[in-house]
Design an enzyme around this catalytic site. Structure first.
Site, PDB file in Angstrom:
ATOM      1  N   SER A  16      -9.810  -1.175   7.329  1.00 26.26           N
ATOM      2  CA  SER A  16      -9.132  -0.902   6.059  1.00 26.26           C
ATOM      3  C   SER A  16      -8.387  -2.081   5.443  1.00 26.26           C
ATOM      4  CB  SER A  16      -8.163   0.269   6.208  1.00 26.26           C
ATOM      5  OG  SER A  16      -8.876   1.476   6.159  1.00 26.26           O
ATOM      6  N   SER A  20      -9.458   1.296   3.338  1.00 20.88           N
ATOM      7  CA  SER A  20      -8.654   2.113   2.454  1.00 20.88           C
ATOM      8  C   SER A  20      -7.594   1.334   1.684  1.00 20.88           C
ATOM      9  CB  SER A  20      -7.990   3.217   3.266  1.00 20.88           C
ATOM     10  OG  SER A  20      -7.099   2.668   4.218  1.00 20.88           O
ATOM     11  N   LYS A  72       0.854  -1.194   0.000  1.00 24.57           N
ATOM     12  CA  LYS A  72       0.000   0.000   0.000  1.00 24.57           C
ATOM     13  C   LYS A  72       0.887   1.240   0.000  1.00 24.57           C
ATOM     14  CE  LYS A  72      -3.854   1.779   2.904  1.00 24.57           C
ATOM     15  NZ  LYS A  72      -4.607   1.510   4.146  1.00 24.57           N
TER      16      LYS A  72
END
Ligand SMILES: *[C@@H]1O[C@H](CO)[C@@H](O)[C@H](O)[C@H]1NC(C)=O
Ligand SMILES: *[C@@H]1O[C@H](CO)[C@@H](O)[C@H](O)[C@H]1NC(C)=O
Ligand SMILES: *[C@@H]1O[C@H](CO)[C@@H](O)[C@H](O)[C@H]1NC(C)=O
Ligand SMILES: *[C@@H]1O[C@H](CO)[C@@H](O)[C@H](O)[C@H]1NC(C)=O
Length: 595
Positions: free
Chosen positions: A232, A208, A126
């Site tokens: 997330s 996310s 990420k």
């Protein structure tokens, strides 16, 4: 020009010569094709849509393909669907050094040295997780405000992956600032645009860790890292049909990770199977002097791979915290969801678990009205994010504080705004957040609401191994506020007659919609990952949900290892492609006849 040869003479020889050349060419390519086709017993490469880390490792060690091949195949697959075709926008950057690292790791393997199960395996991280400057990748949380910023070093979780031989393939898209900027769609960032899930056109990927989920779900990488503050990792894992492990806060270091809250942030693996996720977790877990929350972890961590037991549900006691589940989901959605959940509960029973239903958290009612979580995360984010900015060796945009960031976004609507309204709402809110008496009180309340009067109370009262949950809405918060672990696995898919719903009227992003995956979560107490992994593995193996439905056709990349193996020499590649497909077809036919 009397010596020009007669046209009739030339014509009479040409077809024969041509046939001869063709025969030579076919013979040579056949010999080459056979010679360079490594003698895989079953003569098929693993399908990269699903290939497990251990399958890839087997192919690498047998010499069927190299890590260079693997990286090349993944890069081509990313090219196919990321910006072109379905334009999923799951990957922000591919590492300019990935092929070089792959070659170095191939050389190590050839010399007889392998570092372990991740040797030569590409992993995507990420974009809020720092990768060292020399790699040429940016670490930005999806924001132009951090483009070109220089981090001091790899985040320790990345350093551990590297040490274990993983290839840092690139940076995954995310909800910008891990969804802590304002009211923006899940999976949107200034740099990445809107990321979409691969199971329905314009599917919400959840967030996310959106890109980590999407890229892993269709095999743009072997596995990925995500981060979670509240939902997330688990939500994008569920909505993208993969496995997510949200570790206990303190099991994996958050140093070098663009933060929201030191009390809730955690880094964890997202993978296509529990086994793959366990392999990655074993590598990234551990103490780190730069993140003192890791000092709370046990001195000797369990072997998460050894926890993969098909019979782990035999005799297990699992609670269903009904009050936690029945909240905040819309009515239509709820009906479908509970149908799937009941199916999952039935399966758990068949697989040998005792279900305690209901097994509610004593704190349920207080929990739903509590504002303690936002008091803590706001107080943390102002401090933690400013500390992160301060740690940077260089920031070309000059953004060094949350205030700078807000000003930067306002000044660059071209880069940083689909920005219809309230797009900086959360950032503006934290400006006034204080670490005052209420903040410290809220930390203590959260430990009680989530832990001693929440998850721990329910576990103890009913003598449970784990609680079931759903990885959306409130289903993630009880574990979030107390930093407890969650493991999510595929459960089912929204049926074909589902009415597609825009997740926000302003954006063309859909959830639910036909084919969108759902997940089921196992929650436990601090550092109970080993037990949760066992339960999740037994459920996964006993149900085999993931491949019962695939992404929609255009979102499935076509490049496979066969298309790249040996392609550093075009003639080998051409020979292979010419003969390999027919040969493997014959092979498959023969095998199917045998069965
Ligand atoms: C990182 O950002 C810089 C701009 O600051 C850009 O030139 C570079 O290409 C980016 N790296 C990658 C791998 O995209
Ligand atoms: C980490 O260090 C800070 C001070 O630097 C301290 O306030 C905090 O209690 C420590 N946390 C843990 C879990 O040890
Ligand atoms: C925090 O939780 C406690 C215990 O449930 C509750 O009494 C208090 O009102 C909560 N505070 C806020 C700001 O919601
Ligand atoms: C602490 O700050 C928050 C704002 O972040 C405010 O709502 C709260 O009233 C303050 N508490 C005290 C005790 O000052």
């Amino acid at each position: 020009m009397g010596f020009r040869s007669s046209p009739s003479l030339k014509d009479s020889n040409a077809p024969r010569r041509l046939r001869f050349l063709l025969a030579i060419f076919l013979a040579v390519t056949l010999v080459l094709g056979l010679a360079v086709t490594p003698y895989q017993r079953n003569s098929v490469y693993p399908d990269l849509y699903e290939a497990s880390i251990s399958e890839l490792q087997t192919g690498l060690s047998r010499g069927d393909f190299s890590s260079v091949d693997l990286v090349r195949a993944y890069i081509d697959r990313i090219e196919e669907v990321n910006r072109r075709g379905p334009a999923l926008h799951a990957v922000l950057e591919v590492s300019p050094r990935a092929l070089a690292y792959a070659a170095a790791l191939d050389a190590e393997r050839t010399s007889g040295f392998t570092r372990g199960p991740l040797h030569g395996i590409p992993i995507l991280v990420k974009d809020n997780i720092a990768t060292r400057f020399e790699d040429g990748m940016n670490t930005t949380a999806g924001s132009y405000a951090l483009l070109g910023s220089v981090v001091p070093r790899d985040a320790p979780v990345v350093a551990k992956l590297r040490e274990a031989g993983a290839i840092l393939l690139g940076k995954a898209a995310l909800s910008e600032w891990s969804h802590a900027r304002g009211r923006l769609p899940m999976g949107w960032s200034g740099r990445g645009g809107q990321c979409y899930g691969a199971y329905y056109p314009n599917q919400s990927p959840c967030g996310s860790s959106s890109g980590s989920g999407v890229a892993t779900s269709i095999g743009l990488t072997a596995a990925s890292l995500g981060t979670e503050t509240d939902g997330s990792i688990t939500c994008p894992s569920a909505l993208n049909n993969i496995v997510g492990i949200k570790p206990t806060v303190g099991l994996t270091s958050r140093n070098g990770v663009i933060p929201i809250s030191e009390h809730q942030d955690t880094v964890g693996p997202m993978a296509r199977s529990v086994a793959d996720a366990a392999i990655v977790l074993s590598v990234i877990a551990g103490k780190d002097a730069r993140d003192n929350y890791t000092s709370a972890q046990p001195d000797f961590l369990p072997d998460y791979v050894a926890a993969l037991r098909k019979d782990a549900l035999q005799g297990a006691r699992i609670g269903v915290p009904r009050k936690l589940l029945r909240s905040r989901i819309s009515d239509d959605d709820e009906a479908q969801f509970f149908k799937s959940l009941e199916w999952g509960i039935q399966k758990l029973k068949e697989l040998g678990a005792t279900i305690v239903d209901p097994a509610d958290l004593p704190s349920s009612e207080e929990f739903f009205v509590s504002k303690n979580e936002s008091l803590v995360t706001s107080g943390d984010m102002l401090q933690n994010l400013n500390d992160y900015f301060a740690s940077l060796l260089h920031s070309p945009t000059g953004v060094r504080t949350v205030e700078d960031l807000i000003a930067f976004n306002a000044k660059h609507p071209d880069l940083e705004g689909p920005a219809t309204y309230e797009d900086q709402m959360f950032l503006e809110e934290i400006l006034t957040a204080k670490r005052n008496a209420s903040y410290y009180e809220a930390i203590a309340f959260d430990k009680m609401l989530g832990g001693s009067n929440g998850i721990d109370a329910a576990l103890k009262e009913h003598n449970l191994d784990a609680l079931l949950s759903i990885p959306i809405s409130w289903g993630t918060s009880a574990a979030a506020i107390v930093g407890y672990p969650v493991v999510t696995v595929p459960l089912s898919f929204y049926p074909d007659d589902t009415q597609p719903v825009k997740s926000d009227p302003q954006w063309e992003v859909f959830f639910p919609a036909p084919g969108i995956p759902m997940g089921i979560s196992f929650i436990g107490t601090a550092f109970s990952e080993e037990r949760l992994i066992g339960l999740a593995y037994a459920f996964e193996q006993g149900t085999q949900v993931r491949l019962t439905r695939k992404a929609y056709k255009q979102a499935i990349p076509k490049t496979q290892l066969i298309d790249v193996v040996g392609c550093e020499w075009w003639w080998i590649c051409a020979s292979r492609q010419m003969w390999f497909r027919p040969l493997s077809l014959v092979n498959r036919l023969l095998r199917s006849l045998k069965e």
